[in-house]
Design a protein around this motif. Structure first.
Motif, PDB file in Angstrom:
ATOM      1  N   ALA A 139     -71.337  27.396  48.607  1.00 32.43           N
ATOM      2  CA  ALA A 139     -71.336  27.853  49.998  1.00 32.43           C
ATOM      3  C   ALA A 139     -72.455  27.176  50.783  1.00 32.43           C
ATOM      4  N   GLU A 140     -73.626  27.001  50.160  1.00 32.96           N
ATOM      5  CA  GLU A 140     -74.741  26.320  50.832  1.00 32.96           C
ATOM      6  C   GLU A 140     -74.391  24.873  51.140  1.00 32.96           C
ATOM      7  N   ILE A 141     -73.766  24.200  50.188  1.00 34.28           N
ATOM      8  CA  ILE A 141     -73.377  22.799  50.404  1.00 34.28           C
ATOM      9  C   ILE A 141     -72.382  22.710  51.548  1.00 34.28           C
ATOM     10  N   PHE A 142     -71.432  23.627  51.578  1.00 31.24           N
ATOM     11  CA  PHE A 142     -70.449  23.621  52.659  1.00 31.24           C
ATOM     12  C   PHE A 142     -71.137  23.857  54.005  1.00 31.24           C
ATOM     13  N   ALA A 143     -72.061  24.811  54.037  1.00 33.62           N
ATOM     14  CA  ALA A 143     -72.774  25.104  55.287  1.00 33.62           C
ATOM     15  C   ALA A 143     -73.610  23.905  55.724  1.00 33.62           C
ATOM     16  N   GLU A 144     -74.274  23.241  54.768  1.00 29.16           N
ATOM     17  CA  GLU A 144     -75.105  22.072  55.084  1.00 29.16           C
ATOM     18  C   GLU A 144     -74.261  20.912  55.587  1.00 29.16           C
ATOM     19  N   SER A 145     -73.003  20.867  55.183  1.00 27.50           N
ATOM     20  CA  SER A 145     -72.143  19.746  55.570  1.00 27.50           C
ATOM     21  C   SER A 145     -71.593  19.926  56.981  1.00 27.50           C
ATOM     22  N   GLY A 146     -71.842  21.079  57.584  1.00 25.70           N
ATOM     23  CA  GLY A 146     -71.306  21.338  58.920  1.00 25.70           C
ATOM     24  C   GLY A 146     -69.800  21.485  58.911  1.00 25.70           C
ATOM     25  N   GLY A 147     -69.251  21.887  57.777  1.00 25.34           N
ATOM     26  CA  GLY A 147     -67.816  22.077  57.678  1.00 25.34           C
ATOM     27  C   GLY A 147     -67.059  20.823  57.306  1.00 25.34           C
ATOM     28  N   VAL A 148     -67.765  19.704  57.089  1.00 28.23           N
ATOM     29  CA  VAL A 148     -67.132  18.455  56.675  1.00 28.23           C
ATOM     30  C   VAL A 148     -66.813  18.550  55.191  1.00 28.23           C
ATOM     31  N   TRP A 149     -65.695  17.991  54.781  1.00 26.76           N
ATOM     32  CA  TRP A 149     -65.299  18.025  53.389  1.00 26.76           C
ATOM     33  C   TRP A 149     -66.331  17.283  52.547  1.00 26.76           C
ATOM     34  N   VAL A 150     -66.810  17.948  51.492  1.00 31.70           N
ATOM     35  CA  VAL A 150     -67.789  17.379  50.580  1.00 31.70           C
ATOM     36  C   VAL A 150     -67.346  17.704  49.160  1.00 31.70           C
ATOM     37  N   ALA A 151     -67.415  16.740  48.282  1.00 31.06           N
ATOM     38  CA  ALA A 151     -67.156  16.977  46.862  1.00 31.06           C
ATOM     39  C   ALA A 151     -68.486  17.265  46.187  1.00 31.06           C
ATOM     40  N   TYR A 152     -68.494  18.237  45.299  1.00 31.07           N
ATOM     41  CA  TYR A 152     -69.711  18.645  44.605  1.00 31.07           C
ATOM     42  C   TYR A 152     -69.433  18.683  43.116  1.00 31.07           C
ATOM     43  N   ALA A 153     -70.260  18.011  42.319  1.00 27.46           N
ATOM     44  CA  ALA A 153     -70.157  18.005  40.861  1.00 27.46           C
ATOM     45  C   ALA A 153     -71.263  18.886  40.298  1.00 27.46           C
ATOM     46  N   PRO A 154     -70.939  20.116  39.912  1.00 33.53           N
ATOM     47  CA  PRO A 154     -71.978  21.061  39.517  1.00 33.53           C
ATOM     48  C   PRO A 154     -72.802  20.635  38.303  1.00 33.53           C
ATOM     49  N   LEU A 155     -72.212  19.920  37.361  1.00 39.24           N
ATOM     50  CA  LEU A 155     -72.979  19.528  36.174  1.00 39.24           C
ATOM     51  C   LEU A 155     -74.074  18.517  36.493  1.00 39.24           C
ATOM     52  N   SER A 156     -73.803  17.612  37.438  1.00 34.54           N
ATOM     53  CA  SER A 156     -74.803  16.600  37.782  1.00 34.54           C
ATOM     54  C   SER A 156     -75.594  16.975  39.034  1.00 34.54           C
ATOM     55  N   GLY A 157     -75.048  17.884  39.832  1.00 36.33           N
ATOM     56  CA  GLY A 157     -75.695  18.237  41.089  1.00 36.33           C
ATOM     57  C   GLY A 157     -75.413  17.236  42.192  1.00 36.33           C
ATOM     58  N   GLU A 158     -74.550  16.273  41.938  1.00 35.60           N
ATOM     59  CA  GLU A 158     -74.224  15.243  42.925  1.00 35.60           C
ATOM     60  C   GLU A 158     -73.233  15.768  43.956  1.00 35.60           C
ATOM     61  N   THR A 159     -73.408  15.325  45.200  1.00 40.94           N
ATOM     62  CA  THR A 159     -72.434  15.588  46.243  1.00 40.94           C
ATOM     63  C   THR A 159     -71.941  14.253  46.775  1.00 40.94           C
ATOM     64  N   PHE A 160     -70.758  14.260  47.338  1.00 41.56           N
ATOM     65  CA  PHE A 160     -70.176  13.044  47.865  1.00 41.56           C
ATOM     66  C   PHE A 160     -69.408  13.398  49.128  1.00 41.56           C
ATOM     67  N   THR A 161     -69.756  12.731  50.219  1.00 38.69           N
ATOM     68  CA  THR A 161     -69.037  12.887  51.475  1.00 38.69           C
ATOM     69  C   THR A 161     -68.238  11.608  51.671  1.00 38.69           C
ATOM     70  N   PRO A 162     -66.911  11.684  51.581  1.00 37.85           N
ATOM     71  CA  PRO A 162     -66.070  10.482  51.579  1.00 37.85           C
ATOM     72  C   PRO A 162     -66.367   9.491  52.697  1.00 37.85           C
ATOM     73  N   ASN A 163     -66.586   9.935  53.897  1.00 41.46           N
ATOM     74  CA  ASN A 163     -66.782   9.011  55.010  1.00 41.46           C
ATOM     75  C   ASN A 163     -68.201   8.452  55.086  1.00 41.46           C
ATOM     76  N   LEU A 164     -69.099   8.991  54.272  1.00 40.10           N
ATOM     77  CA  LEU A 164     -70.481   8.536  54.320  1.00 40.10           C
ATOM     78  C   LEU A 164     -70.886   7.678  53.134  1.00 40.10           C
ATOM     79  N   GLY A 165     -69.978   7.478  52.186  1.00 39.98           N
ATOM     80  CA  GLY A 165     -70.308   6.618  51.050  1.00 39.98           C
ATOM     81  C   GLY A 165     -70.785   7.391  49.842  1.00 39.98           C
ATOM     82  N   SER A 166     -71.716   6.787  49.111  1.00 41.11           N
ATOM     83  CA  SER A 166     -72.111   7.341  47.823  1.00 41.11           C
ATOM     84  C   SER A 166     -72.805   8.688  47.963  1.00 41.11           C
ATOM     85  N   GLY A 167     -72.816   9.395  46.845  1.00 39.50           N
ATOM     86  CA  GLY A 167     -73.358  10.755  46.825  1.00 39.50           C
ATOM     87  C   GLY A 167     -74.852  10.773  46.667  1.00 39.50           C
ATOM     88  N   HIS A 168     -75.370  11.985  46.655  1.00 38.26           N
ATOM     89  CA  HIS A 168     -76.788  12.190  46.426  1.00 38.26           C
ATOM     90  C   HIS A 168     -76.958  13.466  45.623  1.00 38.26           C
TER      91      HIS A 168
END
Length: 173
Positions: A139-168
C-alpha cells in the motif's frame, strides 16, 4: 463494534486447506504455506501429505474424482484433518475446508480450547504479521507511486515502474 471480526481480519486469520499441486495443502493469505513454516507436529504433517497424495490418486485423467464416494471420503478426511489443525493452532485461527455434504461449500472450523501446539500457533501468528506487513508495504509503494502502476518484488525489495526504466530497492528510496 468491539470484538467484531471484519472481512480483512478473517482473511488474516483463516487457514485454508486444499490440495492444489503446491506440495502443501495449507494456504494462508495469498499463497501456500510450506509445512516447515507451520510448527505443526510431524504426525499431523505426515497425515496432511498422505491426504494430499490420496487426492491425486483418487482422480481420473480428466482430474475428476473417480466416484462420488471417493470425493466424499476425501472431504470427510479433510474435515477431520482440519479439526486437528484447528486444535493445534487454537481459536485464534479458523480453518476453511470443503464440506462433506456439498463440495462447492466451505466449512469453517475454529477450536474452542487454547492451542494444543503453541509452536504452531506462534508460527501462524508470525505468518499473519508478515502478511500484514507485506500488505502495508505494498500500500505504501502504491501511495508513493501516485497511483501509477508499479511492480514490486517482495523478496528483493525491488520496484519497477515500466515507463521510468529500471527498478530501485526500497532501501534506496
Amino acid at each position: 463494534m468491539p470484538g467484531e471480526t471484519t472481512d480483512e481480519d478473517a482473511r488474516h486469520e483463516t487457514i485454508r486447506m486444499f490440495p492444489d499441486y503446491a506440495d502443501t495443502v495449507l494456504w494462508f493469505g495469498d499463497g501456500p504455506v510450506e509445512y516447515s513454516d507451520t510448527g505443526l507436529t510431524a504426525a499431523l504433517i505426515d497425515d496432511l501429505q498422505r491426504w494430499e497424495q490420496t487426492f491425486y490418486e483418487s482422480r481420473n485423467g480428466d482430474l475428476e474424482f473417480v466416484s462420488r464416494a471417493a470425493e466424499a471420503a476425501h472431504a470427510e478426511e479433510g474435515v477431520q484433518l482440519a479439526e486437528r489443525v484447528s486444535a493445534e493452532v487454537g481459536p485464534r485461527f479458523a480453518i476453511a475446508c470443503d464440506s462433506v455434504e456439498d463440495p462447492t461449500e466451505t466449512v469453517l472450523l475454529r477450536a474452542e480450547r487454547p492451542a494444543e501446539n503453541p509452536a504452531a500457533e506462534a508460527a501462524f501468528a508470525c505468518l499473519r504479521e508478515e502478511l500484514i506487513a507485506e500488505e502495508k508495504r505494498t500500500a505504501e509503494i502504491f501511495a508513493e507511486s501516485g497511483g501509477v502502476w508499479v511492480a514490486y518484488a517482495p523478496l528483493s525489495g525491488e520496484t519497477f515502474t515500466p515507463n521510468l526504466g529500471s527498478g530501485h530497492s526500497q532501501d534506496q528510496g
